[in-house]
Design a protein around this motif. Structure first.
Motif, PDB file in Angstrom:
ATOM      1  N   ARG A 145     -78.757  74.022  16.041  1.00  0.00           N
ATOM      2  CA  ARG A 145     -78.163  74.324  17.343  1.00  0.00           C
ATOM      3  C   ARG A 145     -76.654  74.102  17.371  1.00  0.00           C
ATOM      4  NH1 ARG A 145     -81.612  75.077  21.700  1.00  0.00           N
ATOM      5  NH2 ARG A 145     -79.864  74.560  23.090  1.00  0.00           N
ATOM      6  N   LEU A 146     -76.155  73.246  16.483  1.00  0.00           N
ATOM      7  CA  LEU A 146     -74.717  73.031  16.411  1.00  0.00           C
ATOM      8  C   LEU A 146     -74.000  74.316  16.020  1.00  0.00           C
ATOM      9  CD1 LEU A 146     -74.330  69.555  14.698  1.00  0.00           C
ATOM     10  CD2 LEU A 146     -73.037  70.283  16.716  1.00  0.00           C
ATOM     11  N   GLY A 147     -72.795  74.486  16.555  1.00  0.00           N
ATOM     12  CA  GLY A 147     -71.904  75.508  16.060  1.00  0.00           C
ATOM     13  C   GLY A 147     -71.237  75.012  14.790  1.00  0.00           C
ATOM     14  N   PRO A 148     -70.030  75.453  14.512  1.00  0.00           N
ATOM     15  CA  PRO A 148     -69.358  74.990  13.296  1.00  0.00           C
ATOM     16  C   PRO A 148     -69.136  73.488  13.311  1.00  0.00           C
ATOM     17  CG  PRO A 148     -67.847  76.196  14.730  1.00  0.00           C
ATOM     18  CD  PRO A 148     -69.215  76.407  15.273  1.00  0.00           C
ATOM     19  N   VAL A 149     -69.402  72.857  12.165  1.00  0.00           N
ATOM     20  CA  VAL A 149     -69.138  71.429  11.980  1.00  0.00           C
ATOM     21  C   VAL A 149     -67.994  71.323  10.977  1.00  0.00           C
ATOM     22  CG1 VAL A 149     -70.067  69.205  11.263  1.00  0.00           C
ATOM     23  CG2 VAL A 149     -71.540  70.846  12.455  1.00  0.00           C
ATOM     24  N   ALA A 150     -66.840  70.913  11.475  1.00  0.00           N
ATOM     25  CA  ALA A 150     -65.631  70.833  10.657  1.00  0.00           C
ATOM     26  C   ALA A 150     -65.382  69.373  10.307  1.00  0.00           C
ATOM     27  CB  ALA A 150     -64.447  71.419  11.417  1.00  0.00           C
ATOM     28  N   VAL A 151     -65.401  69.065   9.026  1.00  0.00           N
ATOM     29  CA  VAL A 151     -65.377  67.681   8.551  1.00  0.00           C
ATOM     30  C   VAL A 151     -64.101  67.422   7.768  1.00  0.00           C
ATOM     31  CG1 VAL A 151     -66.508  66.000   7.046  1.00  0.00           C
ATOM     32  CG2 VAL A 151     -67.889  67.585   8.421  1.00  0.00           C
ATOM     33  N   MET A 152     -63.404  66.322   8.086  1.00  0.00           N
ATOM     34  CA  MET A 152     -62.354  65.859   7.198  1.00  0.00           C
ATOM     35  C   MET A 152     -63.002  64.909   6.207  1.00  0.00           C
ATOM     36  SD  MET A 152     -60.084  63.437   6.052  1.00  0.00           S
ATOM     37  CE  MET A 152     -59.812  64.242   4.477  1.00  0.00           C
ATOM     38  N   GLY A 153     -63.123  65.350   4.954  1.00  0.00           N
ATOM     39  CA  GLY A 153     -63.746  64.497   3.967  1.00  0.00           C
ATOM     40  C   GLY A 153     -63.877  65.201   2.634  1.00  0.00           C
ATOM     41  N   GLY A 154     -63.891  64.405   1.594  1.00  0.00           N
ATOM     42  CA  GLY A 154     -64.146  64.936   0.260  1.00  0.00           C
ATOM     43  C   GLY A 154     -62.895  65.109  -0.581  1.00  0.00           C
ATOM     44  N   ALA A 155     -63.125  65.266  -1.862  1.00  0.00           N
ATOM     45  CA  ALA A 155     -62.036  65.455  -2.821  1.00  0.00           C
ATOM     46  C   ALA A 155     -62.589  66.186  -4.036  1.00  0.00           C
ATOM     47  CB  ALA A 155     -61.434  64.113  -3.243  1.00  0.00           C
ATOM     48  N   ARG A 156     -61.750  67.028  -4.599  1.00  0.00           N
ATOM     49  CA  ARG A 156     -62.131  67.732  -5.833  1.00  0.00           C
ATOM     50  C   ARG A 156     -60.952  67.711  -6.791  1.00  0.00           C
ATOM     51  NH1 ARG A 156     -62.610  72.978  -8.230  1.00  0.00           N
ATOM     52  NH2 ARG A 156     -64.630  73.255  -9.305  1.00  0.00           N
ATOM     53  N   SER A 157     -60.144  68.752  -6.792  1.00  0.00           N
ATOM     54  CA  SER A 157     -59.065  68.843  -7.775  1.00  0.00           C
ATOM     55  C   SER A 157     -57.961  67.815  -7.543  1.00  0.00           C
ATOM     56  CB  SER A 157     -58.463  70.248  -7.776  1.00  0.00           C
ATOM     57  OG  SER A 157     -57.901  70.559  -6.522  1.00  0.00           O
ATOM     58  N   GLU A 158     -57.811  67.333  -6.311  1.00  0.00           N
ATOM     59  CA  GLU A 158     -56.767  66.355  -6.008  1.00  0.00           C
ATOM     60  C   GLU A 158     -57.145  64.930  -6.377  1.00  0.00           C
ATOM     61  OE1 GLU A 158     -53.431  66.531  -4.117  1.00  0.00           O
ATOM     62  OE2 GLU A 158     -53.764  68.250  -5.429  1.00  0.00           O
ATOM     63  N   GLY A 159     -58.421  64.703  -6.744  1.00  0.00           N
ATOM     64  CA  GLY A 159     -58.863  63.337  -6.962  1.00  0.00           C
ATOM     65  C   GLY A 159     -59.001  62.606  -5.640  1.00  0.00           C
ATOM     66  N   GLY A 160     -59.348  61.323  -5.693  1.00  0.00           N
ATOM     67  CA  GLY A 160     -59.629  60.573  -4.483  1.00  0.00           C
ATOM     68  C   GLY A 160     -58.430  59.819  -3.950  1.00  0.00           C
ATOM     69  N   ASN A 161     -58.598  59.213  -2.761  1.00  0.00           N
ATOM     70  CA  ASN A 161     -57.546  58.366  -2.194  1.00  0.00           C
ATOM     71  C   ASN A 161     -58.006  56.932  -1.936  1.00  0.00           C
ATOM     72  OD1 ASN A 161     -59.181  58.751   0.054  1.00  0.00           O
ATOM     73  ND2 ASN A 161     -57.558  59.593   1.352  1.00  0.00           N
TER      74      ASN A 161
END
Length: 310
Positions: A145-161
């Motif tokens: 039922r949710l519309g778009p779920v936009a998440v700030m999270g994750g890392a790939r080519s930049e590596g982690g913080n």
């Protein structure tokens, strides 16, 4: 004109603060609620901070609901070194005039989604995904039922913080992130690959400060604090403003380039806890149910902030 109905789930946090100022001032969003979670600082502070920012923006019409205090299974983790002891950099804490809304944040998410037509309520998750995971456990129907779920999270080519391979929001509650990834929600992740392109240079901060409103001055103060921390801890680059990205995308999708993918979250190994394995190859993944932000138009994002805080 149809406005996007939106709930913001957050843990303010200096970059959350900029994202909230963007959303509070937007003419494109129907902001239904702000829900808070323990993350950058403890829940009592993230909830107070959300109410402070709401008052500065003059948006007391938006309810603030306190959500989950701690991760699903882990001990609470904080990021005060990057956000200040109180979570909002050098902004002096004050007691907001309006209190917390009745009802837990998880219940507020479920109620808002279930009360409206399927696909019409968007969710921006700017902190650990604990509230959304708990909402999905309590009412699995919201996944569809949710519309778009936009998440700030994750890392790939930049590596982690927070570790070499993990971004803080996912690392803080990897089990919640794992459950959400498997839920069937329409997920778009704005990881460090994209957010590291959206950096608050001195010129960009000055342009927002020049707008002159309390909202603009607060957003600029958050970015100045991040800039000082970034230069002290990380290096000379301008600080990224991570959490504005999901909100900016919901307002103007053309500002970001997205790639279909499948995302899995590491929950077993402490060495790679919270790592996001982002697979773009359909032959390997089987299907590509998620989307990953690969590029951002940083100039346009900061122009959008300046317009919204005016």
């Amino acid at each position: 004109m149809t406005h996007q109905a939106l709930i913001i789930d957050c843990d303010p946090g200096v970059d959350d603060a900029v994202a909230l100022m963007l959303a509070f001032g937007s003419r494109d969003l129907d902001l239904l609620a702000v829900t808070t979670v323990g993350g950058n600082v403890p829940l009592v502070k993230t909830t107070r901070n959300a109410r402070m920012l709401r008052q500065i923006a003059g948006r007391e019409d938006v309810p603030v609901h306190a959500g989950a205090e701690r991760p699903l299974r882990r001990k609470p983790a904080g990021a005060g070194a990057f956000h200040g002891e109180e979570g909002l950099g050098s902004l002096e804490p004050f007691a907001p005039a309006k209190g917390v809304a009745d009802g837990h944040g998880v219940d507020a998410i479920i109620a808002a989604v279930m009360a409206r037509a399927p696909g019409t309520v968007a969710l921006a998750v700017l902190g650990p995904m604990t509230n959304l995971a708990l909402a999905l456990r309590r009412e699995p129907m919201i996944a569809k039922r949710l519309g778009p779920v936009a998440v700030m999270g994750g890392a790939r080519s930049e590596g982690g913080n927070i570790t070499p391979s993990a971004e803080f929001n996912i690392w803080a509650d990897p089990e919640a992130a794992d459950e959400v990834m498997r839920s069937g929600c329409a997920l778009t992740l704005f990881g460090l690959d994209a957010t590291h392109q959206v950096r608050a240079t001195d010129a960009r901060i000055a342009a927002i400060a020049a707008v002159g409103t309390p909202q603009a001055e607060t957003a600029a103060a958050m970015m100045r604090f991040s800039q000082a921390v970034e230069r002290r801890i990380v290096g000379p680059d301008a600080a990224p403003v991570h959490d504005v990205c999901p909100v900016a995308w919901l307002m103007q999708p053309a500002l970001f380039e997205l790639k279909p993918c499948r995302i899995a979250v590491e929950t077993v190994s402490e060495l790679t806890r919270g790592h996001t394995a982002v697979e773009f190859r359909e032959a390997s993944a089987g299907s590509l149910p998620h989307r990953w932000a690969a590029r951002a138009d940083a100039e346009a994002v900061f122009a959008l902030i300046a317009t919204s805080v005016g």
